[in-house]
Design an enzyme around this catalytic site. Structure first.
Site, short mmCIF file in Angstrom:
data_model
loop_
_atom_site.label_atom_id
_atom_site.label_comp_id
_atom_site.label_asym_id
_atom_site.label_seq_id
_atom_site.Cartn_x
_atom_site.Cartn_y
_atom_site.Cartn_z
N HIS A 83 0.87 -1.19 0.00
CA HIS A 83 0.00 0.00 0.00
C HIS A 83 0.90 1.24 0.00
O HIS A 83 0.76 2.12 -0.84
CB HIS A 83 -0.93 -0.03 1.23
CG HIS A 83 -1.88 1.14 1.29
ND1 HIS A 83 -3.02 1.14 2.04
CD2 HIS A 83 -1.84 2.35 0.71
CE1 HIS A 83 -3.66 2.30 1.89
NE2 HIS A 83 -2.95 3.06 1.10
N GLU A 141 0.83 8.06 -3.22
CA GLU A 141 1.70 7.60 -2.13
C GLU A 141 3.00 8.42 -2.08
O GLU A 141 3.46 8.79 -1.00
CB GLU A 141 2.00 6.10 -2.29
CG GLU A 141 0.78 5.22 -2.07
CD GLU A 141 0.18 5.33 -0.67
OE1 GLU A 141 0.91 5.29 0.32
OE2 GLU A 141 -1.06 5.47 -0.57
N HIS A 145 3.10 10.68 1.17
CA HIS A 145 3.98 10.07 2.19
C HIS A 145 5.46 10.20 1.84
O HIS A 145 6.28 10.50 2.71
CB HIS A 145 3.63 8.59 2.37
CG HIS A 145 2.21 8.37 2.77
ND1 HIS A 145 1.75 8.65 4.02
CD2 HIS A 145 1.15 7.89 2.07
CE1 HIS A 145 0.45 8.35 4.09
NE2 HIS A 145 0.07 7.89 2.93
O1 U2P Z 1 -6.13 4.33 7.64
C1 U2P Z 1 -6.80 5.04 6.66
C2 U2P Z 1 -5.85 5.87 5.83
O2 U2P Z 1 -5.13 6.80 6.66
C3 U2P Z 1 -3.83 7.00 6.14
N1 U2P Z 1 -2.82 6.62 7.15
C4 U2P Z 1 -3.10 5.73 8.12
C5 U2P Z 1 -2.15 5.40 9.07
C6 U2P Z 1 -0.87 5.97 9.00
O3 U2P Z 1 0.01 5.69 9.80
N2 U2P Z 1 -0.61 6.86 7.99
C7 U2P Z 1 -1.56 7.19 7.06
O4 U2P Z 1 -1.31 7.96 6.16
C8 U2P Z 1 -3.70 6.13 4.90
O5 U2P Z 1 -4.00 6.97 3.82
P1 U2P Z 1 -3.51 6.76 2.31
O6 U2P Z 1 -2.04 6.69 2.24
O7 U2P Z 1 -4.15 5.50 1.85
O8 U2P Z 1 -4.07 7.97 1.68
C9 U2P Z 1 -4.77 5.06 5.18
O9 U2P Z 1 -5.22 4.41 4.03
#
Ligand code: U2P
Length: 278
Positions: A83, A141, A145
């Protein structure tokens, strides 16, 4: 004097507005770090490596398109896939959209085959990104992130290659298979057994997320030097059971991937255009 009171009133209004939006964010469960709002995000504390279980992700697939990993028929993933690699804070929040760096597929052209296979999207349609508007799952992503992984990971190529390397080094599917936890639509496995298998293999505690009793995600956590560490798991104040606040029950399933794919199910599942919103 009058203008001084005016300034005071304005400042109080700003404070009230800021408090209100913070409460609203908390109320809707967004746990991105608060300082996102002012764009100053401190360096992260550890990496949270999120893996997805295709059997659960693809259970409710209603639409197919070429980019949907659920729709690959006999080539569909049967192991955990990536993911994302998420830089997180120890307080359970995380930074996001840190450094303005638009996703550029050309930078990772040599990794695309591996990414298609091990980091597929399970949806049709594009995903919102921080800087490119709408884009690929990988763009989301990286921009959300990856840009917060500095100074450990410094550019887009390193973000994706580092994540792939972690994926190959810490093969969760193999560990679970070797411990007897095989994909099945009938078996239920003790969550504690799955956690122990990972602990024994990697010497750190993972975190699991479920959709009803089906494992949806498994997270491994790493220090900034990529040594495994425990993921943050909130303990229940009542019984100190550290699984209780995960979304998983005591017994969980690892559903078998059911093909939604091009080989045999095209008639059953309508194909939609890549950018059609779901
Ligand atoms: O858990 C639901 C969404 O919150 C984001 N998430 C969760 C935990 C964490 O430590 N960091 C984080 O970003 C994720 O978002 P996404 O990257 O999918 O947009 C996760 O899917």
């Amino acid at each position: 004097m009058a203008s001084f009171s005016l300034i005071l009133i304005r400042l109080s209004l700003v404070a009230v507005l800021l408090t209100a939006s913070f409460c609203q964010l908390k109320a809707i469960g967004i746990r991105e770090a608060v300082d996102d709002a002012v764009g100053e995000q401190r360096e992260f504390d550890y990496f949270n490596f999120a893996l997805q279980w295709p059997g659960t992700q693809c259970k409710n697939t209603r639409h197919c398109c070429p980019s949907n990993g659920c729709c690959r028929g006999s080539n569909a993933p049967t192991e955990f896939t990536i993911h994302g690699l998420w830089p997180d804070y120890n307080d359970g929040t995380w930074p996001s959209c840190c450094k303005k760096s638009k996703f550029d597929e050309k930078e990772i052209s040599t990794l695309l085959d591996a990414l298609e296979k091990y980091w597929p999207s399970y949806r049709c349609g594009s995903t919102s990104t921080c800087y490119s508007g709408e884009g690929l799952f990988w763009a989301h992503e990286w921009e959300k992130h990856g840009t917060c992984s500095f100074p450990v990971v410094r550019d887009e190529y390193s973000y994706f290659s580092t994540t792939l390397n972690l994926y190959f080094k810490y093969n969760v599917t193999r560990v679970l298979n070797e411990a007897g936890y095989l994909p099945s639509n009938t078996e239920k496995y003790p969550l504690g057994g799955i956690v122990s298998a990972i602990q024994n293999a990697f010497h750190a505690t993972p975190k699991l997320d479920c959709s009803k009793d089906a494992v949806n995600e498994l997270h491994l956590c790493f220090y900034k030097d990529f040594k495994p560490r425990d993921c943050i798991i909130e303990r229940s104040p009542e019984n100190d059971n550290y699984f209780s606040s995960s979304s998983c029950p005591k017994y969980v399933s690892l559903p078998v991937y059911m093909s939604s794919g091009v080989d045999d199910a095209t008639a059953a599942i309508p194909w939609i255009l890549e950018n059609e919103p779901l």
